[in-house]
Write a protein that holds these residues in place. Structure first.
Motif, mmCIF file in Angstrom:
data_model
loop_
_atom_site.group_PDB
_atom_site.id
_atom_site.type_symbol
_atom_site.label_atom_id
_atom_site.label_comp_id
_atom_site.label_asym_id
_atom_site.label_seq_id
_atom_site.Cartn_x
_atom_site.Cartn_y
_atom_site.Cartn_z
ATOM 1 N N ALA A 201 28.592 19.160 -0.560
ATOM 2 C CA ALA A 201 27.799 19.118 0.674
ATOM 3 C C ALA A 201 28.252 17.999 1.622
ATOM 4 O O ALA A 201 28.335 18.207 2.835
ATOM 5 C CB ALA A 201 26.325 18.978 0.337
ATOM 6 N N ASP A 202 28.561 16.821 1.088
ATOM 7 C CA ASP A 202 28.979 15.712 1.964
ATOM 8 C C ASP A 202 30.278 16.069 2.689
ATOM 9 O O ASP A 202 30.430 15.847 3.888
ATOM 10 C CB ASP A 202 29.218 14.433 1.148
ATOM 11 C CG ASP A 202 27.911 13.887 0.580
ATOM 12 O OD1 ASP A 202 26.838 14.231 1.130
ATOM 13 O OD2 ASP A 202 27.966 13.144 -0.420
ATOM 14 N N PHE A 205 29.659 18.921 5.198
ATOM 15 C CA PHE A 205 28.943 18.413 6.368
ATOM 16 C C PHE A 205 29.927 17.736 7.336
ATOM 17 O O PHE A 205 29.936 18.026 8.538
ATOM 18 C CB PHE A 205 27.838 17.436 5.948
ATOM 19 C CG PHE A 205 27.259 16.661 7.101
ATOM 20 C CD1 PHE A 205 26.704 17.322 8.192
ATOM 21 C CD2 PHE A 205 27.287 15.264 7.108
ATOM 22 C CE1 PHE A 205 26.174 16.612 9.271
ATOM 23 C CE2 PHE A 205 26.765 14.551 8.185
ATOM 24 C CZ PHE A 205 26.214 15.229 9.271
ATOM 25 N N LYS A 209 30.516 19.273 10.991
ATOM 26 C CA LYS A 209 30.166 18.381 12.101
ATOM 27 C C LYS A 209 31.366 18.211 13.036
ATOM 28 O O LYS A 209 31.244 18.278 14.264
ATOM 29 C CB LYS A 209 29.755 17.027 11.508
ATOM 30 C CG LYS A 209 29.236 16.046 12.514
ATOM 31 C CD LYS A 209 28.839 14.765 11.806
ATOM 32 C CE LYS A 209 28.601 13.692 12.861
ATOM 33 N NZ LYS A 209 28.325 12.399 12.258
ATOM 34 N N THR A 220 23.210 16.942 13.070
ATOM 35 C CA THR A 220 22.687 15.903 12.162
ATOM 36 C C THR A 220 22.801 16.409 10.731
ATOM 37 O O THR A 220 22.933 17.620 10.495
ATOM 38 C CB THR A 220 21.200 15.628 12.441
ATOM 39 O OG1 THR A 220 20.476 16.844 12.198
ATOM 40 C CG2 THR A 220 20.973 15.169 13.881
ATOM 41 N N ARG A 221 22.691 15.473 9.806
ATOM 42 C CA ARG A 221 22.729 15.870 8.399
ATOM 43 C C ARG A 221 21.545 16.759 8.046
ATOM 44 O O ARG A 221 21.662 17.725 7.296
ATOM 45 C CB ARG A 221 22.756 14.619 7.508
ATOM 46 C CG ARG A 221 22.747 14.911 6.015
ATOM 47 C CD ARG A 221 23.976 15.777 5.664
ATOM 48 N NE ARG A 221 23.885 16.318 4.328
ATOM 49 C CZ ARG A 221 24.613 15.920 3.296
ATOM 50 N NH1 ARG A 221 25.508 14.967 3.453
ATOM 51 N NH2 ARG A 221 24.487 16.453 2.116
ATOM 52 N N PHE A 224 22.317 20.183 9.155
ATOM 53 C CA PHE A 224 23.286 20.813 8.255
ATOM 54 C C PHE A 224 22.592 21.310 6.986
ATOM 55 O O PHE A 224 22.846 22.414 6.516
ATOM 56 C CB PHE A 224 24.421 19.845 7.891
ATOM 57 C CG PHE A 224 25.344 20.414 6.849
ATOM 58 C CD1 PHE A 224 26.321 21.339 7.195
ATOM 59 C CD2 PHE A 224 25.208 20.072 5.499
ATOM 60 C CE1 PHE A 224 27.161 21.898 6.235
ATOM 61 C CE2 PHE A 224 26.033 20.635 4.531
ATOM 62 C CZ PHE A 224 27.009 21.543 4.905
ATOM 63 N N ASP A 225 21.718 20.473 6.442
ATOM 64 C CA ASP A 225 21.026 20.876 5.211
ATOM 65 C C ASP A 225 20.179 22.122 5.434
ATOM 66 O O ASP A 225 20.092 22.984 4.555
ATOM 67 C CB ASP A 225 20.158 19.727 4.678
ATOM 68 C CG ASP A 225 21.010 18.572 4.129
ATOM 69 O OD1 ASP A 225 22.203 18.807 3.832
ATOM 70 O OD2 ASP A 225 20.492 17.453 4.011
ATOM 71 N N ALA A 228 22.549 25.036 5.507
ATOM 72 C CA ALA A 228 23.047 25.337 4.163
ATOM 73 C C ALA A 228 21.972 26.047 3.334
ATOM 74 O O ALA A 228 22.274 26.988 2.603
ATOM 75 C CB ALA A 228 23.505 24.052 3.470
ATOM 76 N N ASP A 233 23.946 27.813 0.632
ATOM 77 C CA ASP A 233 25.011 26.835 0.339
ATOM 78 C C ASP A 233 26.411 27.441 0.261
ATOM 79 O O ASP A 233 27.359 26.778 -0.141
ATOM 80 C CB ASP A 233 24.745 26.082 -0.986
ATOM 81 C CG ASP A 233 23.451 25.290 -0.938
ATOM 82 O OD1 ASP A 233 23.200 24.637 0.091
ATOM 83 O OD2 ASP A 233 22.688 25.332 -1.930
ATOM 84 N N CYS A 242 26.920 29.104 11.502
ATOM 85 C CA CYS A 242 27.418 28.136 12.487
ATOM 86 C C CYS A 242 28.066 28.845 13.678
ATOM 87 O O CYS A 242 27.947 28.410 14.822
ATOM 88 C CB CYS A 242 28.415 27.175 11.838
ATOM 89 S SG CYS A 242 27.605 26.009 10.731
#
Ligand SMILES: Nc1ncnc2c1ncn2[C@@H]1O[C@H](COP(=O)(O)OP(=O)(O)OP(=O)(O)O)[C@@H](O)[C@H]1O
Ligand SMILES: [Mg+2]
Length: 352
Positions: A201-202, A205, A209, A220-221, A224-225, A228, A233, A242
């Motif tokens: 995920a990191d 992201f 981004k 923003t994170r 994104f979450d 997902a 996911d 997106c």
């Protein structure tokens, strides 16, 4: 330019690097080890192989795809198509006339292909030039009438080609397991297992981004979450969502969670015919079972509570409905739980 892609393989700037997986796969390929690669749909299996081989030196890729293959003749046709793509035709200058001539290995075009002759040509190629052989959607071969026999022929030839790395790629776990882990199968224990899951995920992201930033959209994170979560996911579905978010937003905006509804509406509009067609093929009872899975999840589908919610009288009827839904590729079984092939189809159904 739209920085998102879905429903096809991705490379270059469209590919989020997966260094640990790429390294592991490259080392398998390097040592000539066969690999059986499994993962959910749209997790990026094919792209991972293509991108890994592309970064390696002195190795060519042979890529055949068996998605929905119909019979053994069709298996041959897929292999021939892959061979023609692989055997970049040799262009040379005829010494007497000075005219350029183009040749491919004459055996490919000249003879009606049988599985044996096609495999002969493939093996001759892998001897001549270091090659990684990718057999994509391999599990579909099991579905054809003489599937078992076709696998046995493939296995006997591949066995002779011990220095070449073969990658058997498949999406549907149960069937791949049947081919590679069932004792009586010709492919039993013939390749090392390699799992492809979702992208960390990191890392994803940061990648997503960056893609939005090319059009001055801020992500923003937290947003994104939320994306997902809606897209389960899965890299391919995250990119699809997106893409719709990109379409409905403009330069300089910060994307917000409420935008997801609008983006989903774009996806529903695009998929409308496809989704309604899928529903039209179902009986009222099958539709109720499907809707109940959408609402309650696909875990305890034979429980009394599930039967009540779906208004179905017996577990046997649920079983029959689920079999039909699986055959239509609407749902699939993932470690004992029934899941929608597309999370967007599930969302669409919940809104109807
Ligand atoms: N490394 C990646 N970086 C960014 N997006 C990716 C990546 N891998 C996959 N995707 C997304 O997933 C989509 C599908 O990728 P790919 O076809 O490689 O997956 P797959 O697992 O082979 O899918 P299928 O199950 O349909 O064969 C791509 O179009 C893209 O949207
Ligand atoms: Mg694929």
């Amino acid at each position: 330019m739209n920085p998102f892609k879905y429903g096809c393989t991705v490379n270059g700037d469209f590919f989020c690097p997966r260094p640990a997986l790429e390294r592991e796969l490259a080392s398998r390929i390097e040592s000539g080890q066969n690999v059986v690669m499994q993962g959910e749909r749209r997790t990026g299996k094919t792209s991972l192989v293509l991108e890994t081989v592309r970064h390696m030196k002195n190795i060519a890729l042979f890529h055949a795809d068996f998605l929905c293959v119909r019979d053994q003749a069709d298996v041959c046709r897929r292999l021939v198509a892959a061979l023609l793509a692989h055997l970049r035709p040799t262009v040379s200058i005829d010494p007497s006339s000075g005219a350029p001539t183009v040749t491919v290995d004459s055996r490919v075009a000249a003879e009606p292909a049988t599985l044996d002759t096609v495999l002969d040509v493939l093996l001759a190629q892998t001897k001549r030039r270091r090659t990684c052989v990718l057999l994509d959607e391999f599990q579909d071969i099991l579905d054809i009438d003489d599937g078992e026999r076709t696998l046995a022929v493939l296995r006997s030839r591949i066995q002779l080609d011990s220095n070449t790395p073969y990658i058997f790629l498949g999406s549907i776990r149960n069937k791949m397991a049947e081919i590679f882990f069932k004792y009586s199968s010709p492919f039993y224990h013939s390749a090392a297992a390699f799992k492809v899951g979702n992208i960390d995920a990191d890392e994803f992201f940061a990648f997503i981004k960056g893609r939005f930033a090319t059009g001055k959209r801020k992500l923003t994170r937290q947003m994104f979450d939320a994306i997902a979560r809606t897209a389960r996911d899965t890299p391919g579905f995250i990119q699809e969502l997106c893409d719709a978010l990109w379409q409905m937003s403009s330069n300089g905006t910060t994307l917000e969670e409420s935008d997801i509804q609008e983006a989903l509406a774009i996806i529903f509009a695009r998929e409308h015919d496809h989704f309604t067609f899928a529903i039209k093929q179902l009986t009222a009872q099958q539709t109720r079972v499907l809707r109940t899975i959408a609402e309650r999840g696909g875990k305890e589908i034979y429980s009394g509570a599930f039967l009540d919610a779906a208004q179905v009288f017996s577990a046997a009827s649920v079983k029959k409905a689920v079999a039909k839904l699986e055959r239509e590729n609407i749902i699939y079984n993932y470690e004992g739980e029934y899941r929608f092939g597309s999370p967007f189809f599930c969302e669409w159904l919940l809104r109807r």
